[in-house]
Design a protein around this motif. Sequence first.
Motif, PDB file in Angstrom:
ATOM      1  N   GLU A 125       0.821  -1.214   0.000  1.00  0.00           N
ATOM      2  CA  GLU A 125       0.000   0.000   0.000  1.00  0.00           C
ATOM      3  C   GLU A 125       0.855   1.264   0.000  1.00  0.00           C
ATOM      4  OE1 GLU A 125      -2.431  -0.666   3.405  1.00  0.00           O
ATOM      5  OE2 GLU A 125      -3.857  -1.968   2.335  1.00  0.00           O
ATOM      6  N   LEU A 126       2.105   1.156   0.459  1.00  0.00           N
ATOM      7  CA  LEU A 126       3.011   2.310   0.400  1.00  0.00           C
ATOM      8  C   LEU A 126       3.315   2.695  -1.046  1.00  0.00           C
ATOM      9  CD1 LEU A 126       5.646   1.550   3.216  1.00  0.00           C
ATOM     10  CD2 LEU A 126       3.610   3.001   3.341  1.00  0.00           C
ATOM     11  N   PHE A 127       3.372   1.717  -1.935  1.00  0.00           N
ATOM     12  CA  PHE A 127       3.623   2.021  -3.346  1.00  0.00           C
ATOM     13  C   PHE A 127       2.465   2.817  -3.938  1.00  0.00           C
ATOM     14  CE2 PHE A 127       5.975  -2.217  -3.155  1.00  0.00           C
ATOM     15  CZ  PHE A 127       7.149  -1.609  -2.762  1.00  0.00           C
ATOM     16  N   LEU A 128       1.270   2.504  -3.478  1.00  0.00           N
ATOM     17  CA  LEU A 128       0.098   3.264  -3.902  1.00  0.00           C
ATOM     18  C   LEU A 128       0.136   4.669  -3.295  1.00  0.00           C
ATOM     19  CD1 LEU A 128      -2.667   3.270  -5.359  1.00  0.00           C
ATOM     20  CD2 LEU A 128      -3.656   2.303  -3.269  1.00  0.00           C
ATOM     21  N   ASN A 180       2.905 -11.249  -6.664  1.00  0.00           N
ATOM     22  CA  ASN A 180       2.065 -10.106  -6.329  1.00  0.00           C
ATOM     23  C   ASN A 180       1.957  -9.188  -7.539  1.00  0.00           C
ATOM     24  OD1 ASN A 180       1.686 -10.640  -3.383  1.00  0.00           O
ATOM     25  ND2 ASN A 180       3.903 -10.456  -3.368  1.00  0.00           N
ATOM     26  N   ASN A 181       0.830  -8.488  -7.615  1.00  0.00           N
ATOM     27  CA  ASN A 181       0.619  -7.675  -8.810  1.00  0.00           C
ATOM     28  C   ASN A 181      -0.215  -6.441  -8.482  1.00  0.00           C
ATOM     29  OD1 ASN A 181       0.895  -6.992 -11.485  1.00  0.00           O
ATOM     30  ND2 ASN A 181      -0.162  -8.790 -12.280  1.00  0.00           N
ATOM     31  N   PHE A 182      -0.215  -5.506  -9.421  1.00  0.00           N
ATOM     32  CA  PHE A 182      -0.939  -4.252  -9.276  1.00  0.00           C
ATOM     33  C   PHE A 182      -1.787  -4.004 -10.513  1.00  0.00           C
ATOM     34  CE2 PHE A 182       3.221  -3.605  -7.160  1.00  0.00           C
ATOM     35  CZ  PHE A 182       2.802  -3.314  -5.872  1.00  0.00           C
ATOM     36  N   VAL A 183      -2.732  -3.103 -10.362  1.00  0.00           N
ATOM     37  CA  VAL A 183      -3.427  -2.510 -11.504  1.00  0.00           C
ATOM     38  C   VAL A 183      -2.801  -1.134 -11.717  1.00  0.00           C
ATOM     39  CG1 VAL A 183      -5.617  -1.619 -12.385  1.00  0.00           C
ATOM     40  CG2 VAL A 183      -5.569  -3.746 -11.038  1.00  0.00           C
ATOM     41  N   PHE A 184      -2.442  -0.827 -12.954  1.00  0.00           N
ATOM     42  CA  PHE A 184      -1.793   0.452 -13.276  1.00  0.00           C
ATOM     43  C   PHE A 184      -2.754   1.357 -14.043  1.00  0.00           C
ATOM     44  CE2 PHE A 184       1.635  -2.533 -12.689  1.00  0.00           C
ATOM     45  CZ  PHE A 184       2.613  -1.809 -12.018  1.00  0.00           C
ATOM     46  N   ASP A 185      -2.598   2.665 -13.848  1.00  0.00           N
ATOM     47  CA  ASP A 185      -3.410   3.601 -14.621  1.00  0.00           C
ATOM     48  C   ASP A 185      -2.755   3.864 -15.977  1.00  0.00           C
ATOM     49  OD1 ASP A 185      -1.334   5.465 -14.281  1.00  0.00           O
ATOM     50  OD2 ASP A 185      -2.343   6.536 -12.672  1.00  0.00           O
ATOM     51  N   GLU A 242      -2.514   1.917  -9.413  1.00  0.00           N
ATOM     52  CA  GLU A 242      -3.875   2.360  -9.134  1.00  0.00           C
ATOM     53  C   GLU A 242      -4.499   1.558  -7.998  1.00  0.00           C
ATOM     54  OE1 GLU A 242      -6.907   3.957 -12.308  1.00  0.00           O
ATOM     55  OE2 GLU A 242      -7.026   1.755 -12.219  1.00  0.00           O
ATOM     56  N   SER A 243      -4.171   0.271  -7.936  1.00  0.00           N
ATOM     57  CA  SER A 243      -4.681  -0.579  -6.858  1.00  0.00           C
ATOM     58  C   SER A 243      -3.824  -1.830  -6.756  1.00  0.00           C
ATOM     59  CB  SER A 243      -6.151  -0.971  -7.105  1.00  0.00           C
ATOM     60  OG  SER A 243      -6.281  -1.718  -8.304  1.00  0.00           O
TER      61      SER A 243
END
Length: 217
Positions: free
Chosen positions: A65-68, A137-142, A148-149
């Motif tokens: 969550e720090l990356f967000l 682990n993975n993220f959603v990017f804008d 983004e999440s």
Amino acid sequence: MNIISDFSKTFTSADMPSTWSSFVRSGILWDDYKKDRDTLFTEYFHFEQEGNIEKTNEWFQKHAELFLKYQVGRKNFQKIVSDKSLYLPRNWVSEFLTWIKENHHTLTIVSSGFVPVIESWFEVNGFDLSGINIIANNFVFDSEGKIESIILPTRTPLDKYQDLESIIQKTDIIIWDSVEDIPVWFIGKTIGFSDKKDVFKIILGASGTMMNIVDSF
């Protein structure tokens, strides 16, 4: 053949840091991030050492969550994996990947790190990622490449092989960097690996190269 491999210290050289610790060691992310990260480390690290899966997952999620919070993006990951003091490839990675493709083997990389970090590392080093499955682990990017999440659940060193029994039971070769990984994901009854006797188990250690795998077959 079906191959499962770790990423950090396996595809990268054995003396490289883990993916998570590379973020603070790189100095590319900000001082405020480092302070928040260090606070979490002090609070949660002992839970991983104690084998507490629930608390370790909580720690990894808060760290992600720090990356967000600090708007980390793909470009940050690309800069970090370009640093050879953090992400030096283990010797003969390119030849190992060529061997896999020429012999129509399948490779699944399972990591408690991040999909975009591994993808960026392959890209920066000119390694072909086509046909390789990454579970991490993975993220959603804008649209601008910023996080983004977070895609949950997080995978940690204690449970990164969760929900993968169907893949594991089809595996012929498993590769890791050190024997310390074995109790985490090989012996555990929930993995279902303890009954699979015909799997080749390869420990690369500090000095092994990816050609050690090729030369074994």
